[in-house]
Motif scaffolding. Structure first.
Motif, short mmCIF file in Angstrom:
data_model
loop_
_atom_site.label_atom_id
_atom_site.label_comp_id
_atom_site.label_asym_id
_atom_site.label_seq_id
_atom_site.Cartn_x
_atom_site.Cartn_y
_atom_site.Cartn_z
N THR A 21 -40.83 16.12 -56.66
CA THR A 21 -40.01 17.17 -56.07
C THR A 21 -40.04 18.43 -56.92
O THR A 21 -40.24 19.54 -56.40
CB THR A 21 -38.55 16.68 -55.90
OG1 THR A 21 -38.55 15.54 -55.04
CG2 THR A 21 -37.67 17.76 -55.34
N ILE A 22 -39.86 18.27 -58.22
CA ILE A 22 -39.93 19.42 -59.13
C ILE A 22 -41.32 20.04 -59.07
O ILE A 22 -41.45 21.27 -59.01
CB ILE A 22 -39.55 19.00 -60.56
CG1 ILE A 22 -38.07 18.60 -60.62
CG2 ILE A 22 -39.86 20.13 -61.55
CD1 ILE A 22 -37.67 17.91 -61.89
N HIS A 23 -42.34 19.22 -59.07
CA HIS A 23 -43.73 19.67 -58.99
C HIS A 23 -43.93 20.56 -57.76
O HIS A 23 -44.54 21.64 -57.85
CB HIS A 23 -44.63 18.44 -58.94
CG HIS A 23 -46.08 18.70 -58.81
ND1 HIS A 23 -46.84 19.32 -59.79
CD2 HIS A 23 -46.95 18.41 -57.80
CE1 HIS A 23 -48.09 19.40 -59.39
NE2 HIS A 23 -48.19 18.85 -58.19
N ASP A 24 -43.42 20.15 -56.63
CA ASP A 24 -43.54 20.95 -55.41
C ASP A 24 -42.74 22.25 -55.50
O ASP A 24 -43.21 23.30 -55.07
CB ASP A 24 -43.09 20.15 -54.18
CG ASP A 24 -44.13 19.13 -53.74
OD1 ASP A 24 -45.32 19.28 -54.10
OD2 ASP A 24 -43.76 18.18 -53.03
N ILE A 25 -41.54 22.18 -56.05
CA ILE A 25 -40.68 23.37 -56.16
C ILE A 25 -41.33 24.45 -57.02
O ILE A 25 -41.21 25.64 -56.71
CB ILE A 25 -39.29 22.99 -56.73
CG1 ILE A 25 -38.51 22.20 -55.69
CG2 ILE A 25 -38.52 24.23 -57.18
CD1 ILE A 25 -37.23 21.58 -56.22
N ILE A 26 -42.00 24.04 -58.07
CA ILE A 26 -42.58 25.02 -58.99
C ILE A 26 -44.06 25.30 -58.68
O ILE A 26 -44.85 25.59 -59.57
CB ILE A 26 -42.37 24.62 -60.46
CG1 ILE A 26 -43.03 23.29 -60.76
CG2 ILE A 26 -40.89 24.61 -60.80
CD1 ILE A 26 -43.03 22.94 -62.24
N ASN A 27 -44.38 25.20 -57.40
CA ASN A 27 -45.71 25.56 -56.91
C ASN A 27 -46.82 24.71 -57.53
O ASN A 27 -47.88 25.20 -57.86
CB ASN A 27 -45.98 27.05 -57.13
CG ASN A 27 -47.01 27.60 -56.18
OD1 ASN A 27 -47.19 27.08 -55.09
ND2 ASN A 27 -47.70 28.64 -56.59
N ARG A 28 -46.51 23.43 -57.68
CA ARG A 28 -47.46 22.41 -58.13
C ARG A 28 -47.99 22.62 -59.54
O ARG A 28 -49.12 22.24 -59.86
CB ARG A 28 -48.60 22.27 -57.14
CG ARG A 28 -48.09 21.69 -55.82
CD ARG A 28 -49.19 21.12 -55.02
NE ARG A 28 -48.59 20.18 -54.05
CZ ARG A 28 -49.30 19.33 -53.38
NH1 ARG A 28 -50.59 19.23 -53.56
NH2 ARG A 28 -48.72 18.52 -52.53
#
Length: 140
Positions: A21-28
């Motif tokens: 989820t964090i990975h997706d939020i911060i543009n991978r």
């Protein structure tokens, strides 16, 4: 009602959901996470790259119990700025750490200011940029 609980004993499987989820939020950007007592995950390009990951910066952040911004000298993120924060339980005890590549660490303000003239010459072909006659105030 569903629950999602992270504890000091969480394993990679427990951490992967929040890390993705964090990975997706911060543009991978790459994300790492581990609990106090178990290795965790390293995520890049939307995939779990390592499900037994433990990084020295994750360990330091948990041991020191505060945010760490550094550039590791070894490991998969050697010479890349990272930021790692501890995760606390309701009593304030460290139970895990989550880290990510720190793109703000790439921009060192002092170095940027030191090289401003060179950068302006590269961008505009001259310094100052814009020339006083090209500035917005000169056109009013």
């Amino acid at each position: 009602m569903s629950e999602y609980i992270i504890s000091a004993d969480s394993d990679a499987g427990d951490l992967v959901g929040i890390a993705l989820t964090i990975h997706d939020i911060i543009n991978r950007l790459p994300v790492t996470a581990r609990s106090l007592n178990n290795p965790g995950v390293r995520i890049e390009n939307g995939m779990v790259i390592d499900d037994a990951y433990t990084g020295p910066v994750l360990e330091i952040a948990m041991r020191k119990n505060h945010l760490i911004k550094t550039v590791p000298k070894s490991g998969p993120y050697a010479n890349v700025p990272v930021v790692v924060a501890p995760v606390h339980d309701k009593d304030g005890e460290v139970i895990a750490a989550i880290g990510l590549v720190d793109i703000t660490g790439i921009f060192d303000l002092a170095t940027l200011m030191e090289h401003q003239s060179t950068i302006l010459k590269q961008v505009c072909g001259k310094d100052p940029c814009p020339l006083p006659t090209e500035a917005v105030a000169a056109k009013k």
